[in-house]
Motif scaffolding. Sequence first.
Motif, PDB file in Angstrom:
ATOM      1  N   TRP A 124       0.808  -1.219   0.000  1.00 46.86           N
ATOM      2  CA  TRP A 124       0.000   0.000   0.000  1.00 46.86           C
ATOM      3  C   TRP A 124       0.840   1.267   0.000  1.00 46.86           C
ATOM      4  O   TRP A 124       0.377   2.323  -0.420  1.00 46.86           O
ATOM      5  CB  TRP A 124      -0.937   0.013   1.210  1.00 46.86           C
ATOM      6  N   VAL A 125       2.097   1.187   0.438  1.00 49.46           N
ATOM      7  CA  VAL A 125       2.933   2.388   0.521  1.00 49.46           C
ATOM      8  C   VAL A 125       3.160   3.004  -0.859  1.00 49.46           C
ATOM      9  O   VAL A 125       3.197   4.223  -1.010  1.00 49.46           O
ATOM     10  CB  VAL A 125       4.293   2.089   1.192  1.00 49.46           C
ATOM     11  N   ASP A 126       3.295   2.155  -1.896  1.00 49.23           N
ATOM     12  CA  ASP A 126       3.564   2.703  -3.227  1.00 49.23           C
ATOM     13  C   ASP A 126       2.387   3.512  -3.768  1.00 49.23           C
ATOM     14  O   ASP A 126       2.566   4.461  -4.532  1.00 49.23           O
ATOM     15  CB  ASP A 126       3.978   1.611  -4.220  1.00 49.23           C
ATOM     16  N   VAL A 127       1.163   3.156  -3.353  1.00 46.07           N
ATOM     17  CA  VAL A 127      -0.010   3.922  -3.777  1.00 46.07           C
ATOM     18  C   VAL A 127       0.079   5.340  -3.210  1.00 46.07           C
ATOM     19  O   VAL A 127      -0.128   6.332  -3.913  1.00 46.07           O
ATOM     20  CB  VAL A 127      -1.311   3.244  -3.299  1.00 46.07           C
ATOM     21  N   VAL A 128       0.408   5.421  -1.927  1.00 48.87           N
ATOM     22  CA  VAL A 128       0.538   6.722  -1.265  1.00 48.87           C
ATOM     23  C   VAL A 128       1.728   7.494  -1.833  1.00 48.87           C
ATOM     24  O   VAL A 128       1.644   8.694  -2.092  1.00 48.87           O
ATOM     25  CB  VAL A 128       0.711   6.533   0.259  1.00 48.87           C
ATOM     26  N   ALA A 129       2.829   6.786  -2.058  1.00 49.88           N
ATOM     27  CA  ALA A 129       4.046   7.432  -2.567  1.00 49.88           C
ATOM     28  C   ALA A 129       3.823   8.027  -3.951  1.00 49.88           C
ATOM     29  O   ALA A 129       4.301   9.131  -4.246  1.00 49.88           O
ATOM     30  CB  ALA A 129       5.197   6.427  -2.603  1.00 49.88           C
ATOM     31  N   LEU A 130       3.103   7.315  -4.805  1.00 51.76           N
ATOM     32  CA  LEU A 130       2.828   7.841  -6.142  1.00 51.76           C
ATOM     33  C   LEU A 130       1.970   9.099  -6.044  1.00 51.76           C
ATOM     34  O   LEU A 130       2.236  10.096  -6.726  1.00 51.76           O
ATOM     35  CB  LEU A 130       2.114   6.792  -7.004  1.00 51.76           C
ATOM     36  N   GLY A 131       0.962   9.056  -5.191  1.00 51.36           N
ATOM     37  CA  GLY A 131       0.091  10.219  -5.017  1.00 51.36           C
ATOM     38  C   GLY A 131       0.850  11.443  -4.548  1.00 51.36           C
ATOM     39  O   GLY A 131       0.653  12.549  -5.060  1.00 51.36           O
ATOM     40  N   THR A 132       1.756  11.264  -3.591  1.00 53.50           N
ATOM     41  CA  THR A 132       2.514  12.409  -3.078  1.00 53.50           C
ATOM     42  C   THR A 132       3.579  12.864  -4.082  1.00 53.50           C
ATOM     43  O   THR A 132       3.872  14.050  -4.179  1.00 53.50           O
ATOM     44  CB  THR A 132       3.190  12.067  -1.742  1.00 53.50           C
ATOM     45  N   ALA A 133       4.133  11.916  -4.843  1.00 53.62           N
ATOM     46  CA  ALA A 133       5.169  12.264  -5.824  1.00 53.62           C
ATOM     47  C   ALA A 133       4.609  13.152  -6.926  1.00 53.62           C
ATOM     48  O   ALA A 133       5.363  13.911  -7.553  1.00 53.62           O
ATOM     49  CB  ALA A 133       5.761  10.997  -6.437  1.00 53.62           C
ATOM     50  N   MET A 134       3.307  13.062  -7.167  1.00 59.22           N
ATOM     51  CA  MET A 134       2.699  13.808  -8.266  1.00 59.22           C
ATOM     52  C   MET A 134       2.029  15.102  -7.834  1.00 59.22           C
ATOM     53  O   MET A 134       1.440  15.804  -8.662  1.00 59.22           O
ATOM     54  CB  MET A 134       1.707  12.904  -9.007  1.00 59.22           C
ATOM     55  N   LEU A 135       2.107  15.426  -6.556  1.00 57.06           N
ATOM     56  CA  LEU A 135       1.535  16.692  -6.094  1.00 57.06           C
ATOM     57  C   LEU A 135       2.146  17.863  -6.854  1.00 57.06           C
ATOM     58  O   LEU A 135       3.331  17.829  -7.184  1.00 57.06           O
ATOM     59  CB  LEU A 135       1.785  16.857  -4.587  1.00 57.06           C
ATOM     60  N   PRO A 136       1.398  18.920  -7.196  1.00 57.54           N
ATOM     61  CA  PRO A 136       0.011  19.177  -6.768  1.00 57.54           C
ATOM     62  C   PRO A 136      -1.051  18.500  -7.643  1.00 57.54           C
ATOM     63  O   PRO A 136      -2.243  18.720  -7.438  1.00 57.54           O
ATOM     64  CB  PRO A 136      -0.089  20.699  -6.903  1.00 57.54           C
ATOM     65  N   ASN A 137      -0.634  17.696  -8.607  1.00 63.05           N
ATOM     66  CA  ASN A 137      -1.600  16.972  -9.430  1.00 63.05           C
ATOM     67  C   ASN A 137      -2.345  15.940  -8.598  1.00 63.05           C
ATOM     68  O   ASN A 137      -1.744  15.290  -7.733  1.00 63.05           O
ATOM     69  CB  ASN A 137      -0.892  16.256 -10.583  1.00 63.05           C
ATOM     70  N   GLN A 138      -3.617  15.770  -8.860  1.00 61.43           N
ATOM     71  CA  GLN A 138      -4.411  14.758  -8.173  1.00 61.43           C
ATOM     72  C   GLN A 138      -4.603  13.551  -9.076  1.00 61.43           C
ATOM     73  O   GLN A 138      -4.772  13.685 -10.283  1.00 61.43           O
ATOM     74  CB  GLN A 138      -5.779  15.308  -7.775  1.00 61.43           C
ATOM     75  N   ILE A 139      -4.557  12.362  -8.478  1.00 60.49           N
ATOM     76  CA  ILE A 139      -4.748  11.121  -9.219  1.00 60.49           C
ATOM     77  C   ILE A 139      -6.085  10.492  -8.828  1.00 60.49           C
ATOM     78  O   ILE A 139      -6.488  10.545  -7.663  1.00 60.49           O
ATOM     79  CB  ILE A 139      -3.633  10.108  -8.918  1.00 60.49           C
ATOM     80  N   HIS A 140      -6.730   9.873  -9.796  1.00 63.08           N
ATOM     81  CA  HIS A 140      -7.936   9.089  -9.530  1.00 63.08           C
ATOM     82  C   HIS A 140      -7.528   7.616  -9.601  1.00 63.08           C
ATOM     83  O   HIS A 140      -7.070   7.138 -10.641  1.00 63.08           O
ATOM     84  CB  HIS A 140      -9.017   9.417 -10.554  1.00 63.08           C
ATOM     85  N   PHE A 141      -7.673   6.929  -8.483  1.00 55.07           N
ATOM     86  CA  PHE A 141      -7.193   5.558  -8.373  1.00 55.07           C
ATOM     87  C   PHE A 141      -8.281   4.519  -8.616  1.00 55.07           C
ATOM     88  O   PHE A 141      -9.402   4.656  -8.131  1.00 55.07           O
ATOM     89  CB  PHE A 141      -6.632   5.298  -6.972  1.00 55.07           C
ATOM     90  N   MET A 142      -7.913   3.465  -9.345  1.00 51.78           N
ATOM     91  CA  MET A 142      -8.772   2.295  -9.439  1.00 51.78           C
ATOM     92  C   MET A 142      -8.499   1.430  -8.208  1.00 51.78           C
ATOM     93  O   MET A 142      -7.344   1.148  -7.898  1.00 51.78           O
ATOM     94  CB  MET A 142      -8.457   1.496 -10.702  1.00 51.78           C
ATOM     95  N   ALA A 143      -9.533   1.025  -7.498  1.00 51.34           N
ATOM     96  CA  ALA A 143      -9.362   0.195  -6.303  1.00 51.34           C
ATOM     97  C   ALA A 143     -10.394  -0.935  -6.317  1.00 51.34           C
ATOM     98  O   ALA A 143     -11.520  -0.748  -6.794  1.00 51.34           O
ATOM     99  CB  ALA A 143      -9.526   1.038  -5.042  1.00 51.34           C
ATOM    100  N   LYS A 144     -10.005  -2.093  -5.826  1.00 50.39           N
ATOM    101  CA  LYS A 144     -10.925  -3.230  -5.843  1.00 50.39           C
ATOM    102  C   LYS A 144     -12.159  -2.939  -4.995  1.00 50.39           C
ATOM    103  O   LYS A 144     -12.081  -2.313  -3.941  1.00 50.39           O
ATOM    104  CB  LYS A 144     -10.229  -4.502  -5.380  1.00 50.39           C
ATOM    105  N   LYS A 145     -13.302  -3.394  -5.487  1.00 48.66           N
ATOM    106  CA  LYS A 145     -14.588  -3.033  -4.894  1.00 48.66           C
ATOM    107  C   LYS A 145     -14.721  -3.483  -3.443  1.00 48.66           C
ATOM    108  O   LYS A 145     -15.468  -2.880  -2.670  1.00 48.66           O
ATOM    109  CB  LYS A 145     -15.733  -3.599  -5.727  1.00 48.66           C
ATOM    110  N   GLU A 146     -13.990  -4.534  -3.066  1.00 46.41           N
ATOM    111  CA  GLU A 146     -14.079  -5.046  -1.691  1.00 46.41           C
ATOM    112  C   GLU A 146     -13.696  -3.979  -0.660  1.00 46.41           C
ATOM    113  O   GLU A 146     -14.175  -3.988   0.472  1.00 46.41           O
ATOM    114  CB  GLU A 146     -13.177  -6.272  -1.524  1.00 46.41           C
ATOM    115  N   LEU A 147     -12.834  -3.065  -1.053  1.00 41.01           N
ATOM    116  CA  LEU A 147     -12.387  -2.013  -0.134  1.00 41.01           C
ATOM    117  C   LEU A 147     -13.496  -1.016   0.185  1.00 41.01           C
ATOM    118  O   LEU A 147     -13.426  -0.274   1.157  1.00 41.01           O
ATOM    119  CB  LEU A 147     -11.180  -1.271  -0.721  1.00 41.01           C
ATOM    120  N   PHE A 148     -14.546  -1.022  -0.650  1.00 46.17           N
ATOM    121  CA  PHE A 148     -15.650  -0.071  -0.470  1.00 46.17           C
ATOM    122  C   PHE A 148     -16.821  -0.707   0.275  1.00 46.17           C
ATOM    123  O   PHE A 148     -17.870  -0.075   0.431  1.00 46.17           O
ATOM    124  CB  PHE A 148     -16.147   0.431  -1.837  1.00 46.17           C
TER     125      PHE A 148
END
Length: 201
Positions: free
Chosen positions: A42-66
Amino acid sequence: MYTFTSNFANIVLKIFGRSVALHKDKLPKDTGYVVACSHIGWVDVVALGTAMLPNQIHFMAKKELFAKPNAGKFLTSINAFPVDRENPGPSSIKTPVKLLKEKKIVGIFPSGTRTSEDVPLKRGAATIANLAKVPIVPAAFSGPTDVKGLLKGKKIRVIFGDPISLQKEDGTRKDVAELTQEMTAAMASLQKQLDEFGQKQ
């Protein structure tokens, strides 16, 4: 919520992981695009999001998490949207294509935590980019996979590659198989660069 969460996470990763984003200048500025990053936890998901700031990313996530209302509400607030990986339907493609056509960024992690997810997700990334007529930006991550590794100070690195165009040199369109192959090779090359970069530190 996305701005608050990502900026807070950015501070945490810089303190504990001394996170660094490499070749961020390669990110397109005038179009939506798919960013495809290697995935080991899970750390790489967060790391990618912060690496691309101030751009925002829309993530695909498996439905079970919702499944749980509070979790689903939080994930939605940070730009994640559910995908049924076992039985992907039209919505699995419709939502990200719509976002990309609105010049937004969609993050996909084709090197899934389960080997069986690897090829379908890579083809999915290529299919989505092809339908939305946007480039794919390959990326790779190196660093901890969980909180334990993060607290031990394992360095975090995110590297971006050259955007992969849908067009061939002769002006014709690449098909999904060609895009998938090119993306796979680019991500492998970036991962190798990160490994070599880490050895020099």
